[in-house]
Design a protein around this motif. Structure first.
Motif, PDB file in Angstrom:
ATOM      1  N   UNK A 251       1.089  -1.113  -0.326  1.00  0.00           N
ATOM      2  CA  UNK A 251      -0.039   0.150   0.208  1.00  0.00           C
ATOM      3  C   UNK A 251       0.839   1.389  -0.019  1.00  0.00           C
ATOM      4  N   UNK A 252       0.951   2.090  -1.013  1.00  0.00           N
ATOM      5  CA  UNK A 252       1.563   3.256  -1.244  1.00  0.00           C
ATOM      6  C   UNK A 252       0.600   4.220  -1.124  1.00  0.00           C
ATOM      7  N   UNK A 253       1.159   5.544  -0.916  1.00  0.00           N
ATOM      8  CA  UNK A 253       0.315   6.847  -0.957  1.00  0.00           C
ATOM      9  C   UNK A 253      -0.711   6.857  -1.878  1.00  0.00           C
ATOM     10  N   UNK A 254      -0.358   6.709  -2.970  1.00  0.00           N
ATOM     11  CA  UNK A 254      -1.196   6.698  -4.295  1.00  0.00           C
ATOM     12  C   UNK A 254      -2.083   5.485  -4.598  1.00  0.00           C
ATOM     13  N   UNK A 255      -1.502   4.192  -4.359  1.00  0.00           N
ATOM     14  CA  UNK A 255      -2.151   3.176  -4.951  1.00  0.00           C
ATOM     15  C   UNK A 255      -1.938   1.845  -4.010  1.00  0.00           C
ATOM     16  N   UNK A 256      -2.280   0.741  -4.664  1.00  0.00           N
ATOM     17  CA  UNK A 256      -1.956  -0.705  -4.126  1.00  0.00           C
ATOM     18  C   UNK A 256      -1.405  -1.251  -5.104  1.00  0.00           C
ATOM     19  N   UNK A 257      -0.438  -2.119  -4.839  1.00  0.00           N
ATOM     20  CA  UNK A 257       0.061  -3.044  -5.841  1.00  0.00           C
ATOM     21  C   UNK A 257       0.247  -4.659  -5.101  1.00  0.00           C
TER      22      UNK A 257
ATOM     23  N   UNK B 250      -4.306  -2.027 -13.776  1.00  0.00           N
ATOM     24  CA  UNK B 250      -3.220  -2.707 -14.694  1.00  0.00           C
ATOM     25  C   UNK B 250      -2.880  -4.065 -14.085  1.00  0.00           C
ATOM     26  N   UNK B 251      -2.516  -4.948 -15.154  1.00  0.00           N
ATOM     27  CA  UNK B 251      -1.866  -6.027 -14.772  1.00  0.00           C
ATOM     28  C   UNK B 251      -0.757  -6.458 -15.518  1.00  0.00           C
ATOM     29  N   UNK B 252       0.493  -6.887 -15.113  1.00  0.00           N
ATOM     30  CA  UNK B 252       1.538  -7.227 -16.008  1.00  0.00           C
ATOM     31  C   UNK B 252       2.408  -8.307 -15.397  1.00  0.00           C
TER      32      UNK B 252
ATOM     33  N   UNK C  77       6.494 -13.292 -11.993  1.00  0.00           N
ATOM     34  CA  UNK C  77       5.690 -12.406 -11.226  1.00  0.00           C
ATOM     35  C   UNK C  77       4.414 -11.683 -11.731  1.00  0.00           C
ATOM     36  N   UNK C  78       3.376 -11.825 -11.338  1.00  0.00           N
ATOM     37  CA  UNK C  78       2.076 -10.805 -11.729  1.00  0.00           C
ATOM     38  C   UNK C  78       2.047  -9.819 -10.740  1.00  0.00           C
ATOM     39  N   UNK C  79       1.762  -8.551 -11.321  1.00  0.00           N
ATOM     40  CA  UNK C  79       1.858  -7.353 -10.560  1.00  0.00           C
ATOM     41  C   UNK C  79       0.463  -6.624 -11.011  1.00  0.00           C
ATOM     42  N   UNK C  80      -0.483  -6.353  -9.916  1.00  0.00           N
ATOM     43  CA  UNK C  80      -1.774  -6.122 -10.296  1.00  0.00           C
ATOM     44  C   UNK C  80      -1.667  -4.467  -9.658  1.00  0.00           C
ATOM     45  N   UNK C  81      -1.941  -3.450 -10.277  1.00  0.00           N
ATOM     46  CA  UNK C  81      -1.921  -2.243  -9.901  1.00  0.00           C
ATOM     47  C   UNK C  81      -3.326  -1.510  -9.818  1.00  0.00           C
ATOM     48  N   UNK C  82      -3.664  -1.114  -8.724  1.00  0.00           N
ATOM     49  CA  UNK C  82      -4.878  -0.395  -8.206  1.00  0.00           C
ATOM     50  C   UNK C  82      -4.729   1.097  -7.748  1.00  0.00           C
ATOM     51  N   UNK C  83      -5.296   1.971  -8.312  1.00  0.00           N
ATOM     52  CA  UNK C  83      -5.335   3.352  -7.944  1.00  0.00           C
ATOM     53  C   UNK C  83      -6.176   3.768  -6.705  1.00  0.00           C
TER      54      UNK C  83
END
Length: 147
Positions: free
Chosen positions: A45-51, A117-119, A124-130
């Motif tokens: 959990x970052x300030x602007x998003x979850x990864x 986004x997902x990559x 490693x699968x990375x899912x990015x949620x704003x």
């Protein structure tokens, strides 16, 4: 609010009977494949998003399905491989099937109007949620004075 994993199959059963078959030295490990494998997952959990990072080596991009239904993020994958070994007198073919499914309850702070986004790269699968714009700053926080 953090992301919560909720699809643990039988936690009480896991505590009561811990891997009985693993202690039996008479059976070869290749004969018994555990079907309850789930990949390790990191949630940042970052300030602007979850990864979300899913360690799933041996899969390809097309093996994954990432969906969101009613604030539930589901990451599923299925991998099917077959290896055939031919010799003069016999033929042997081995099939390998591997799959998993992990689900998370998403917090209300996720901005569903932005592209999720997902990559998949190097296993490693990375899912990015704003996060919602209002929650990216501390302005939404109100301090209540205690009297």
């Amino acid at each position: 609010m953090s992301l919560i994993k909720f699809n643990r199959r039988f936690p009480l059963f896991d505590q009561m009977l811990p891997d009985i078959l693993d202690t039996d030295r008479l059976l070869n490990e290749d004969l018994i494949l555990e079907d309850n494998w789930v990949p390790a997952i990191n949630v940042k959990e970052n300030k602007n998003d979850f990864e979300i990072e899913v360690a799933a080596p041996g899969f390809s991009k097309k093996d994954f399905e990432v969906t969101i239904t009613d604030d539930i993020l589901t990451i599923a994958a299925e991998n099917k491989n077959s290896v055939e070994d031919k010799d003069e007198e016999y033929s042997r073919q081995e099939f390998y099937f591997n799959s998993f499914k992990r689900s998370f309850t998403l917090p209300k702070s996720i901005d569903f109007s932005k592209k999720i986004k997902a990559k998949y790269d190097n296993g490693v699968l990375r899912v990015h949620l704003e996060k919602l714009e209002i929650l990216k700053s501390e302005e939404h926080k109100k301090v209540i004075e205690i009297s």
